[in-house]
Design a protein around this motif. Sequence first.
Motif, PDB file in Angstrom:
ATOM      1  N   GLY A  61       0.828  -1.203   0.000  1.00 52.51           N
ATOM      2  CA  GLY A  61       0.000   0.000   0.000  1.00 52.51           C
ATOM      3  C   GLY A  61       0.860   1.250   0.000  1.00 52.51           C
ATOM      4  O   GLY A  61       2.075   1.189  -0.230  1.00 52.51           O
ATOM      5  N   GLU A  62       0.215   2.374   0.314  1.00 51.98           N
ATOM      6  CA  GLU A  62       0.936   3.657   0.269  1.00 51.98           C
ATOM      7  C   GLU A  62       2.040   3.723   1.321  1.00 51.98           C
ATOM      8  O   GLU A  62       2.981   4.503   1.189  1.00 51.98           O
ATOM      9  CB  GLU A  62      -0.066   4.803   0.489  1.00 51.98           C
ATOM     10  CG  GLU A  62      -0.981   5.014  -0.710  1.00 51.98           C
ATOM     11  CD  GLU A  62      -2.387   5.458  -0.318  1.00 51.98           C
ATOM     12  OE1 GLU A  62      -2.634   5.715   0.881  1.00 51.98           O
ATOM     13  OE2 GLU A  62      -3.241   5.513  -1.219  1.00 51.98           O
ATOM     14  N   ASP A  63       1.921   2.924   2.369  1.00 52.57           N
ATOM     15  CA  ASP A  63       2.929   2.926   3.447  1.00 52.57           C
ATOM     16  C   ASP A  63       3.965   1.799   3.254  1.00 52.57           C
ATOM     17  O   ASP A  63       4.714   1.473   4.166  1.00 52.57           O
ATOM     18  CB  ASP A  63       2.225   2.724   4.802  1.00 52.57           C
ATOM     19  CG  ASP A  63       1.349   1.465   4.801  1.00 52.57           C
ATOM     20  OD1 ASP A  63       1.208   0.827   3.723  1.00 52.57           O
ATOM     21  OD2 ASP A  63       0.812   1.099   5.856  1.00 52.57           O
ATOM     22  N   GLY A  64       4.029   1.249   2.032  1.00 51.70           N
ATOM     23  CA  GLY A  64       4.792  -0.006   1.875  1.00 51.70           C
ATOM     24  C   GLY A  64       6.226   0.124   1.396  1.00 51.70           C
ATOM     25  O   GLY A  64       6.877  -0.893   1.152  1.00 51.70           O
ATOM     26  N   LYS A  65       6.756   1.355   1.300  1.00 56.55           N
ATOM     27  CA  LYS A  65       8.109   1.498   0.742  1.00 56.55           C
ATOM     28  C   LYS A  65       9.139   0.729   1.586  1.00 56.55           C
ATOM     29  O   LYS A  65      10.067   0.120   1.066  1.00 56.55           O
ATOM     30  CB  LYS A  65       8.471   2.988   0.675  1.00 56.55           C
ATOM     31  CG  LYS A  65       9.812   3.224   0.007  1.00 56.55           C
ATOM     32  CD  LYS A  65      10.080   4.681  -0.248  1.00 56.55           C
ATOM     33  CE  LYS A  65      11.457   4.906  -0.855  1.00 56.55           C
ATOM     34  NZ  LYS A  65      12.560   4.293  -0.185  1.00 56.55           N
ATOM     35  N   ILE A  66       8.926   0.747   2.877  1.00 59.09           N
ATOM     36  CA  ILE A  66       9.851   0.054   3.797  1.00 59.09           C
ATOM     37  C   ILE A  66       9.936  -1.452   3.465  1.00 59.09           C
ATOM     38  O   ILE A  66      10.991  -2.082   3.589  1.00 59.09           O
ATOM     39  CB  ILE A  66       9.369   0.293   5.256  1.00 59.09           C
ATOM     40  CG1 ILE A  66      10.308  -0.312   6.258  1.00 59.09           C
ATOM     41  CG2 ILE A  66       7.997  -0.222   5.489  1.00 59.09           C
ATOM     42  CD1 ILE A  66       9.867  -0.100   7.711  1.00 59.09           C
ATOM     43  N   LEU A  67       8.803  -1.996   2.987  1.00 55.10           N
ATOM     44  CA  LEU A  67       8.760  -3.432   2.660  1.00 55.10           C
ATOM     45  C   LEU A  67       9.518  -3.714   1.362  1.00 55.10           C
ATOM     46  O   LEU A  67      10.252  -4.700   1.257  1.00 55.10           O
ATOM     47  CB  LEU A  67       7.298  -3.884   2.544  1.00 55.10           C
ATOM     48  CG  LEU A  67       6.460  -3.687   3.816  1.00 55.10           C
ATOM     49  CD1 LEU A  67       4.977  -3.863   3.534  1.00 55.10           C
ATOM     50  CD2 LEU A  67       6.916  -4.668   4.895  1.00 55.10           C
ATOM     51  N   LEU A  68       9.344  -2.798   0.411  1.00 56.55           N
ATOM     52  CA  LEU A  68      10.069  -2.921  -0.859  1.00 56.55           C
ATOM     53  C   LEU A  68      11.570  -2.766  -0.603  1.00 56.55           C
ATOM     54  O   LEU A  68      12.388  -3.530  -1.129  1.00 56.55           O
ATOM     55  CB  LEU A  68       9.570  -1.809  -1.791  1.00 56.55           C
ATOM     56  CG  LEU A  68       9.703  -2.006  -3.271  1.00 56.55           C
ATOM     57  CD1 LEU A  68       8.976  -3.260  -3.712  1.00 56.55           C
ATOM     58  CD2 LEU A  68       9.118  -0.783  -3.998  1.00 56.55           C
ATOM     59  N   ASP A  69      11.896  -1.773   0.222  1.00 58.04           N
ATOM     60  CA  ASP A  69      13.323  -1.494   0.502  1.00 58.04           C
ATOM     61  C   ASP A  69      14.006  -2.702   1.120  1.00 58.04           C
ATOM     62  O   ASP A  69      15.114  -3.059   0.726  1.00 58.04           O
ATOM     63  CB  ASP A  69      13.459  -0.299   1.464  1.00 58.04           C
ATOM     64  CG  ASP A  69      13.147   1.021   0.780  1.00 58.04           C
ATOM     65  OD1 ASP A  69      13.033   1.030  -0.466  1.00 58.04           O
ATOM     66  OD2 ASP A  69      12.983   2.028   1.496  1.00 58.04           O
ATOM     67  N   ILE A  70      13.348  -3.349   2.082  1.00 54.75           N
ATOM     68  CA  ILE A  70      14.038  -4.450   2.778  1.00 54.75           C
ATOM     69  C   ILE A  70      14.234  -5.639   1.827  1.00 54.75           C
ATOM     70  O   ILE A  70      15.275  -6.300   1.858  1.00 54.75           O
ATOM     71  CB  ILE A  70      13.340  -4.854   4.092  1.00 54.75           C
ATOM     72  CG1 ILE A  70      14.307  -5.694   4.920  1.00 54.75           C
ATOM     73  CG2 ILE A  70      12.049  -5.581   3.867  1.00 54.75           C
ATOM     74  CD1 ILE A  70      13.854  -6.035   6.297  1.00 54.75           C
ATOM     75  N   LEU A  71      13.273  -5.861   0.954  1.00 54.76           N
ATOM     76  CA  LEU A  71      13.449  -6.952  -0.027  1.00 54.76           C
ATOM     77  C   LEU A  71      14.644  -6.644  -0.917  1.00 54.76           C
ATOM     78  O   LEU A  71      15.510  -7.501  -1.158  1.00 54.76           O
ATOM     79  CB  LEU A  71      12.189  -7.115  -0.882  1.00 54.76           C
ATOM     80  CG  LEU A  71      10.986  -7.791  -0.212  1.00 54.76           C
ATOM     81  CD1 LEU A  71       9.770  -7.730  -1.131  1.00 54.76           C
ATOM     82  CD2 LEU A  71      11.288  -9.238   0.159  1.00 54.76           C
ATOM     83  N   GLN A  72      14.702  -5.402  -1.395  1.00 54.49           N
ATOM     84  CA  GLN A  72      15.804  -5.027  -2.301  1.00 54.49           C
ATOM     85  C   GLN A  72      17.145  -5.079  -1.584  1.00 54.49           C
ATOM     86  O   GLN A  72      18.142  -5.544  -2.138  1.00 54.49           O
ATOM     87  CB  GLN A  72      15.535  -3.642  -2.895  1.00 54.49           C
ATOM     88  CG  GLN A  72      14.372  -3.690  -3.885  1.00 54.49           C
ATOM     89  CD  GLN A  72      13.874  -2.319  -4.308  1.00 54.49           C
ATOM     90  OE1 GLN A  72      14.312  -1.291  -3.806  1.00 54.49           O
ATOM     91  NE2 GLN A  72      12.927  -2.304  -5.240  1.00 54.49           N
ATOM     92  N   GLU A  73      17.170  -4.631  -0.324  1.00 53.20           N
ATOM     93  CA  GLU A  73      18.434  -4.693   0.446  1.00 53.20           C
ATOM     94  C   GLU A  73      18.942  -6.121   0.550  1.00 53.20           C
ATOM     95  O   GLU A  73      20.131  -6.356   0.685  1.00 53.20           O
ATOM     96  CB  GLU A  73      18.204  -4.183   1.887  1.00 53.20           C
ATOM     97  CG  GLU A  73      18.257  -2.692   2.040  1.00 53.20           C
ATOM     98  CD  GLU A  73      17.585  -2.257   3.342  1.00 53.20           C
ATOM     99  OE1 GLU A  73      17.564  -3.050   4.315  1.00 53.20           O
ATOM    100  OE2 GLU A  73      17.055  -1.129   3.366  1.00 53.20           O
ATOM    101  N   HIS A  74      18.022  -7.077   0.524  1.00 50.84           N
ATOM    102  CA  HIS A  74      18.432  -8.482   0.642  1.00 50.84           C
ATOM    103  C   HIS A  74      18.555  -9.161  -0.719  1.00 50.84           C
ATOM    104  O   HIS A  74      18.593 -10.387  -0.800  1.00 50.84           O
ATOM    105  CB  HIS A  74      17.455  -9.245   1.540  1.00 50.84           C
ATOM    106  CG  HIS A  74      17.622  -8.871   2.977  1.00 50.84           C
ATOM    107  ND1 HIS A  74      16.901  -7.879   3.582  1.00 50.84           N
ATOM    108  CD2 HIS A  74      18.490  -9.317   3.921  1.00 50.84           C
ATOM    109  CE1 HIS A  74      17.288  -7.743   4.829  1.00 50.84           C
ATOM    110  NE2 HIS A  74      18.251  -8.604   5.064  1.00 50.84           N
ATOM    111  N   GLY A  75      18.580  -8.372  -1.773  1.00 49.65           N
ATOM    112  CA  GLY A  75      18.841  -8.936  -3.101  1.00 49.65           C
ATOM    113  C   GLY A  75      17.654  -9.636  -3.732  1.00 49.65           C
ATOM    114  O   GLY A  75      17.822 -10.390  -4.694  1.00 49.65           O
ATOM    115  N   VAL A  76      16.443  -9.392  -3.197  1.00 50.58           N
ATOM    116  CA  VAL A  76      15.247 -10.020  -3.791  1.00 50.58           C
ATOM    117  C   VAL A  76      14.788  -9.157  -4.972  1.00 50.58           C
ATOM    118  O   VAL A  76      14.731  -7.925  -4.858  1.00 50.58           O
ATOM    119  CB  VAL A  76      14.115 -10.130  -2.740  1.00 50.58           C
ATOM    120  CG1 VAL A  76      12.831 -10.676  -3.370  1.00 50.58           C
ATOM    121  CG2 VAL A  76      14.563 -11.007  -1.576  1.00 50.58           C
TER     122      VAL A  76
END
Length: 301
Positions: A61-76
């Motif tokens: 949702g609109e508050d979900g950037k933190i979720l995207l960021d953590i996936l990307q930080e872990h190479g997902v």
Amino acid sequence: MKILNFGSLNIDNVYTVSHFVRPGETLATEQLDLFCGGKGLNQSIALSKAGATVYHAGKIGEDGKILLDILQEHGVNTQWVEQAAGRSGHAVIQVDASGQNCILLYGGTNQQITEEQIDRTLSDFGPGDLLLLQNEINGLDLLLIKAAQKEMQIALNPSPVSPKLLEMPLENVTLFVFNEIEGEMLSGVLEPDQMLAAIRKKYPSAVLLLTLGKHGAVYDDGIRRLRHGIYDVPRVDTTGAGDTFTGYFLARTAAGDSPELALELASVASSIAVSRSGAAASIPKLDEVLRAREVLKPVIV
Ligand code: RIB
């Protein structure tokens, strides 16, 4: 083989409590921590930390950037994570003094998966690729049908288990990872060996992976049955331990490890996760798991 995890992404509000709140009780909590979680997100991070290349699909949702960021930080790979209006999924988690948890889920955008999103995502995957699913998003029935039509392998962690899930085309699943509660719902029996026999009868060619908490885990592929114990570690927070187990087992078998070794590494990784706070935050990397394997001795079950 490509690995696609189509699953939930949650913001976990974790409250440390002396005991789980009882009906009618107002309970002051000792601590509040915010973690990234969701069975889907946790399993993607576990897959990645265990050495797999993983694509995550889902909806924030609109508050979900933190979720995207953590996936990307872990190479997902997050190219198949879409955003919608509204709030991301979240969980309210109580963790008591013994490390046990209880979880309240709010689905949020995890429940806004559309058929168009499923088609867009699956268009990039084909025969032999692995689709991993849990039961925290809508659209599972479509995913089970469409992925099977594409001859993908399908791993299902039927959690949280629900009567609606049991009506879905589970015969398309090639590997089930489940605990005792989910196994009882799938089979109607509680005793682990009888449970495995009943599920084997319903799904003759599926690989079955049963996690039994302090009694370890059992692997059954219809020919061989393997068992592995847990490790004696301080129990701080069990949240995400099952997700760690699932991600590690799938990543290591995809990497060509034997089921014996994958079971061992998944058991070490989930034991380490239990000794730490949080879900995704508690998942160890493969090098740590390999080091711990040399020193930890499994508790015989
Ligand atoms: O399996 C643990 C997860 O369950 C938590 O991270 C929470 O978000 C719920 O989905």
